[in-house]
Design an enzyme around this catalytic site. Structure first.
Site, PDB file in Angstrom:
ATOM      1  NE  ARG A 120      -4.130  -1.948   1.780  1.00  0.00           N
ATOM      2  CZ  ARG A 120      -4.091  -3.020   2.565  1.00  0.00           C
ATOM      3  NH1 ARG A 120      -3.222  -3.082   3.555  1.00  0.00           N
ATOM      4  NH2 ARG A 120      -4.919  -4.002   2.369  1.00  0.00           N
ATOM      5  CE  LYS A 142       0.857  13.559 -15.097  1.00  0.00           C
ATOM      6  NZ  LYS A 142       0.721  14.063 -16.473  1.00  0.00           N
ATOM      7  CD  GLU A 184       9.085  15.624 -22.141  1.00  0.00           C
ATOM      8  OE1 GLU A 184       8.379  16.645 -22.019  1.00  0.00           O
ATOM      9  OE2 GLU A 184       8.618  14.462 -22.156  1.00  0.00           O
ATOM     10  CE  LYS A 226       6.772  17.030 -14.049  1.00  0.00           C
ATOM     11  NZ  LYS A 226       6.892  15.825 -14.833  1.00  0.00           N
ATOM     12  CD  GLU A 236      -2.308  15.963 -16.303  1.00  0.00           C
ATOM     13  OE1 GLU A 236      -1.122  15.625 -16.117  1.00  0.00           O
ATOM     14  OE2 GLU A 236      -2.990  15.579 -17.244  1.00  0.00           O
ATOM     15  NE  ARG A 240       1.958  16.690 -13.235  1.00  0.00           N
ATOM     16  CZ  ARG A 240       2.531  15.888 -12.368  1.00  0.00           C
ATOM     17  NH1 ARG A 240       2.144  15.909 -11.102  1.00  0.00           N
ATOM     18  NH2 ARG A 240       3.498  15.068 -12.740  1.00  0.00           N
ATOM     19  CG  ASN A 244       0.197  15.963 -20.370  1.00  0.00           C
ATOM     20  OD1 ASN A 244       1.211  15.351 -20.068  1.00  0.00           O
ATOM     21  ND2 ASN A 244      -0.837  16.073 -19.573  1.00  0.00           N
ATOM     22  CG  HIS A 247       3.190  14.523 -23.692  1.00  0.00           C
ATOM     23  ND1 HIS A 247       3.876  15.680 -23.975  1.00  0.00           N
ATOM     24  CD2 HIS A 247       3.973  13.832 -22.810  1.00  0.00           C
ATOM     25  CE1 HIS A 247       5.013  15.695 -23.280  1.00  0.00           C
ATOM     26  NE2 HIS A 247       5.093  14.591 -22.575  1.00  0.00           N
ATOM     27  CG  HIS A 251       1.318   9.429 -24.840  1.00  0.00           C
ATOM     28  ND1 HIS A 251       0.608   9.845 -23.743  1.00  0.00           N
ATOM     29  CD2 HIS A 251       2.621   9.591 -24.518  1.00  0.00           C
ATOM     30  CE1 HIS A 251       1.446  10.241 -22.794  1.00  0.00           C
ATOM     31  NE2 HIS A 251       2.673  10.103 -23.244  1.00  0.00           N
ATOM     32  CG  HIS A 264       8.323  10.335 -23.986  1.00  0.00           C
ATOM     33  ND1 HIS A 264       6.971  10.064 -24.035  1.00  0.00           N
ATOM     34  CD2 HIS A 264       8.451  11.488 -23.272  1.00  0.00           C
ATOM     35  CE1 HIS A 264       6.309  11.009 -23.374  1.00  0.00           C
ATOM     36  NE2 HIS A 264       7.183  11.885 -22.896  1.00  0.00           N
TER      37      HIS A 264
HETATM   38  P1  NAD Z   1      14.676   5.344 -20.972  1.00  0.00           P
HETATM   39  O1  NAD Z   1      14.435   5.262 -19.550  1.00  0.00           O
HETATM   40  O2  NAD Z   1      14.231   4.225 -21.845  1.00  0.00           O
HETATM   41  O3  NAD Z   1      16.241   5.552 -21.211  1.00  0.00           O
HETATM   42  C1  NAD Z   1      16.702   5.680 -22.512  1.00  0.00           C
HETATM   43  C2  NAD Z   1      17.842   4.706 -22.829  1.00  0.00           C
HETATM   44  O4  NAD Z   1      19.053   5.233 -22.327  1.00  0.00           O
HETATM   45  C3  NAD Z   1      17.711   3.324 -22.243  1.00  0.00           C
HETATM   46  O5  NAD Z   1      18.242   2.391 -23.135  1.00  0.00           O
HETATM   47  C4  NAD Z   1      18.574   3.410 -20.988  1.00  0.00           C
HETATM   48  O6  NAD Z   1      19.058   2.169 -20.572  1.00  0.00           O
HETATM   49  C5  NAD Z   1      19.690   4.281 -21.477  1.00  0.00           C
HETATM   50  N1  NAD Z   1      20.353   5.066 -20.455  1.00  0.00           N
HETATM   51  C6  NAD Z   1      19.764   5.744 -19.440  1.00  0.00           C
HETATM   52  N2  NAD Z   1      20.674   6.473 -18.805  1.00  0.00           N
HETATM   53  C7  NAD Z   1      21.854   6.244 -19.386  1.00  0.00           C
HETATM   54  C8  NAD Z   1      23.168   6.711 -19.157  1.00  0.00           C
HETATM   55  N3  NAD Z   1      23.436   7.608 -18.223  1.00  0.00           N
HETATM   56  N4  NAD Z   1      24.160   6.238 -19.936  1.00  0.00           N
HETATM   57  C9  NAD Z   1      23.898   5.332 -20.924  1.00  0.00           C
HETATM   58  N5  NAD Z   1      22.665   4.877 -21.205  1.00  0.00           N
HETATM   59  C10 NAD Z   1      21.665   5.331 -20.438  1.00  0.00           C
HETATM   60  O7  NAD Z   1      14.047   6.671 -21.617  1.00  0.00           O
HETATM   61  P2  NAD Z   1      13.787   8.147 -21.049  1.00  0.00           P
HETATM   62  O8  NAD Z   1      13.783   9.009 -22.248  1.00  0.00           O
HETATM   63  O9  NAD Z   1      14.665   8.484 -19.915  1.00  0.00           O
HETATM   64  O10 NAD Z   1      12.322   8.065 -20.464  1.00  0.00           O
HETATM   65  C11 NAD Z   1      11.211   7.838 -21.273  1.00  0.00           C
HETATM   66  C12 NAD Z   1      10.091   7.348 -20.408  1.00  0.00           C
HETATM   67  O11 NAD Z   1       9.780   8.360 -19.447  1.00  0.00           O
HETATM   68  C13 NAD Z   1       8.824   7.058 -21.166  1.00  0.00           C
HETATM   69  O12 NAD Z   1       8.292   5.835 -20.714  1.00  0.00           O
HETATM   70  C14 NAD Z   1       7.900   8.197 -20.780  1.00  0.00           C
HETATM   71  O13 NAD Z   1       6.552   7.838 -20.822  1.00  0.00           O
HETATM   72  C15 NAD Z   1       8.363   8.491 -19.383  1.00  0.00           C
HETATM   73  N6  NAD Z   1       8.066   9.855 -18.920  1.00  0.00           N
HETATM   74  C16 NAD Z   1       7.508   9.987 -17.696  1.00  0.00           C
HETATM   75  C17 NAD Z   1       7.220  11.242 -17.200  1.00  0.00           C
HETATM   76  C18 NAD Z   1       6.644  11.385 -15.824  1.00  0.00           C
HETATM   77  O14 NAD Z   1       6.268  12.498 -15.462  1.00  0.00           O
HETATM   78  N7  NAD Z   1       6.575  10.331 -15.053  1.00  0.00           N
HETATM   79  C19 NAD Z   1       7.520  12.377 -17.972  1.00  0.00           C
HETATM   80  C20 NAD Z   1       8.098  12.212 -19.214  1.00  0.00           C
HETATM   81  C21 NAD Z   1       8.373  10.940 -19.683  1.00  0.00           C
HETATM   82  N1  GLY Z   2       5.207  14.920 -17.975  1.00  0.00           N
HETATM   83  C1  GLY Z   2       3.933  15.477 -17.651  1.00  0.00           C
HETATM   84  C2  GLY Z   2       3.682  15.634 -16.194  1.00  0.00           C
HETATM   85  O1  GLY Z   2       4.474  15.270 -15.362  1.00  0.00           O
HETATM   86  O2  GLY Z   2       2.661  16.107 -15.819  1.00  0.00           O
END
Ligand code: NAD
Ligand code: GLY
Length: 367
Positions: A120, A142, A184, A226, A236, A240, A244, A247, A251, A264
């Site tokens: 939980r 998120k 971003e 942010k 949101e 907030r 997006n 997005h 998406h 992404h």
């Molecule tokens: P990711 O986590 O897939 O990382 C990208 C790639 O880089 C992967 O292959 C990873 O292993 C590699 N990598 C990471 N750090 C590294 C480093 N320092 N050196 C070498 N390789 C490295 O992708 P991302 O772009 O970080 O994240 C995308 C994800 O984030 C999506 O799923 C998206 O939906 C999510 N996201 C979430 C939010 C949120 O608010 N929670 C906001 C934006 C995006």
């Molecule tokens: N990446 C969008 C949010 O965190 O609201």
């Protein structure tokens, strides 16, 4: 060292940014001797960073377990969450455990969601290692995973207890992933901060050369923007949503093309161009500003046209499942000028179809 605060009453937490933080014992102020943690990372990052991190935590007399997941957006799903939960249970982690996400947005989202539901809800720390996660995904709580029918369709709001950002991680990040993060950063400029957009126009080359001062400035500004929004509208309910921008289209691309094939940031880059074109067609955004956005995205080595495999109908199918859809009506984030944006209801599917088609052919959009 820069420190930004996400102000959420008794869940307030710091975002600390510097170069070399990951090796600094002081960064882990939120852990104390005899705490038990589970590091969640992946197969790409573990050979580079895991051992060093475990040694650092052991020096603080922390009890450390870890799990190494396969790398990729396609593993951001409930099966992976279940795998982490099994590992936590097998290693007797109770409600006082702390999960540590060591990775990009994928690891951060999966770890945060597991922390939200394990017994939980337990605490977690974000150590983001991509630019995208450092400026966006690690902040704001998120968390979640994908469903085969839609991106981020399963999730929860669950805030970390600390975000530790070390620019040193970016040295090993592939350049395509770095560009994905820049999408971003450009988004923040378009939706909220005209001056920051101009700063990006002037500094994009330094950023891409990993200039330390430029990186710290960029990360700090994005985190400030942010943190402010999340502090005002954590769940949101309203404002907030502007985070997006692009997005809803993005998406659709990520889901249609198979998770991980379009990154992404690449997908939302195209989505931001589409949103700007819709705003232009509604007469609320200048063509010269759309051109500025396109130029900056191109300089950041981001795509500005969607995948040739996709037709407008493909986008609409996914877009209608977007979390911002209310009573079957799409809501889109649209720019009003560079630095200002709005949440817009009731945009017709015909206009969206037209713009997606137009964006594929538009004279000033050349990939
Ligand atoms: P990711 O986590 O897939 O990382 C990208 C790639 O880089 C992967 O292959 C990873 O292993 C590699 N990598 C990471 N750090 C590294 C480093 N320092 N050196 C070498 N390789 C490295 O992708 P991302 O772009 O970080 O994240 C995308 C994800 O984030 C999506 O799923 C998206 O939906 C999510 N996201 C979430 C939010 C949120 O608010 N929670 C906001 C934006 C995006
Ligand atoms: N990446 C969008 C949010 O965190 O609201």
């Amino acid at each position: 060292m820069e420190k930004i605060t996400v102000s959420l009453g008794n869940r307030t937490y710091p975002v600390i940014i510097s170069n070399g933080l990951f090796k600094d014992l002081n960064s882990f102020w939120c852990l104390k001797a005899n705490d038990k943690v589970m590091i969640v990372t992946n197969q790409t990052l573990s050979p580079i960073y895991l051992n060093e991190f475990i040694i650092l935590l052991k020096n603080l007399r922390i009890k450390v377990d870890y799990i190494i997941l396969p790398d990729g957006e396609k593993y951001k799903n409930l099966e992976t969450v279940n795998q982490i939960i099994s590992s936590l249970l097998k290693q007797s982690h109770g409600r006082n455990t702390i999960l540590i996400a060591l990775g990009g947005g994928v690891i951060g989202d999966i770890t945060g969601f597991t922390a939200a539901i394990y017994q939980r809800g337990v605490r977690f720390i974000q150590i983001p290692t991509t630019l995208l996660a450092q400026i966006d995904a690690s902040i704001g709580g998120k968390t979640g995973v994908n469903h085969i029918l839609g991106k981020n369709m399963i999730g929860a709001f669950h805030q970390p207890i600390s975000v530790i950002i070390d620019t040193k991680f970016l040295c090993s990040l592939p350049s395509r992933e770095f560009s994905s993060g820049l999408a971003e950063a450009i988004k923040y400029g378009i939706i909220l901060d005209n001056l920051f957009f101009h700063w990006l126009e002037n500094n994009i080359d330094s950023l891409m050369a990993l200039d330390e001062n430029a990186l710290i400035y960029c990360i700090r500004r994005c985190c400030e923007l942010k943190a402010n929004i999340v502090s005002i509208d954590e769940h949101e309910i309203g404002h907030r949503s502007i985070l997006n921008l692009g997005h809803t289209f993005g998406h659709a691309i990520e889901t249609h093309m198979g998770y991980g094939n379009w990154l992404h940031g690449e997908s939302i880059s195209v989505g931001m161009v589409m949103a700007a074109c819709i705003a232009e067609r509604l007469g609320q955004f200048k063509k010269s500003d759309t051109e500025k956005i396109i130029n900056l995205l191109k300089r950041a080595k981001l795509p500005i046209r969607g995948p040739i495999e996709m037709v407008p109908k493909d986008y609409l199918t996914y877009m209608m499942r977007d979390k911002k859809v209310i009573s079957d009506k799409l809501r889109l984030i649209l720019p009003l000028s560079i630095g200002m944006s709005e949440i817009r209801n009731g945009i017709s599917n015909e206009l969206i179809f037209d713009v997606i088609n137009e964006c594929q052919d538009c004279a000033y959009i050349e990939n």
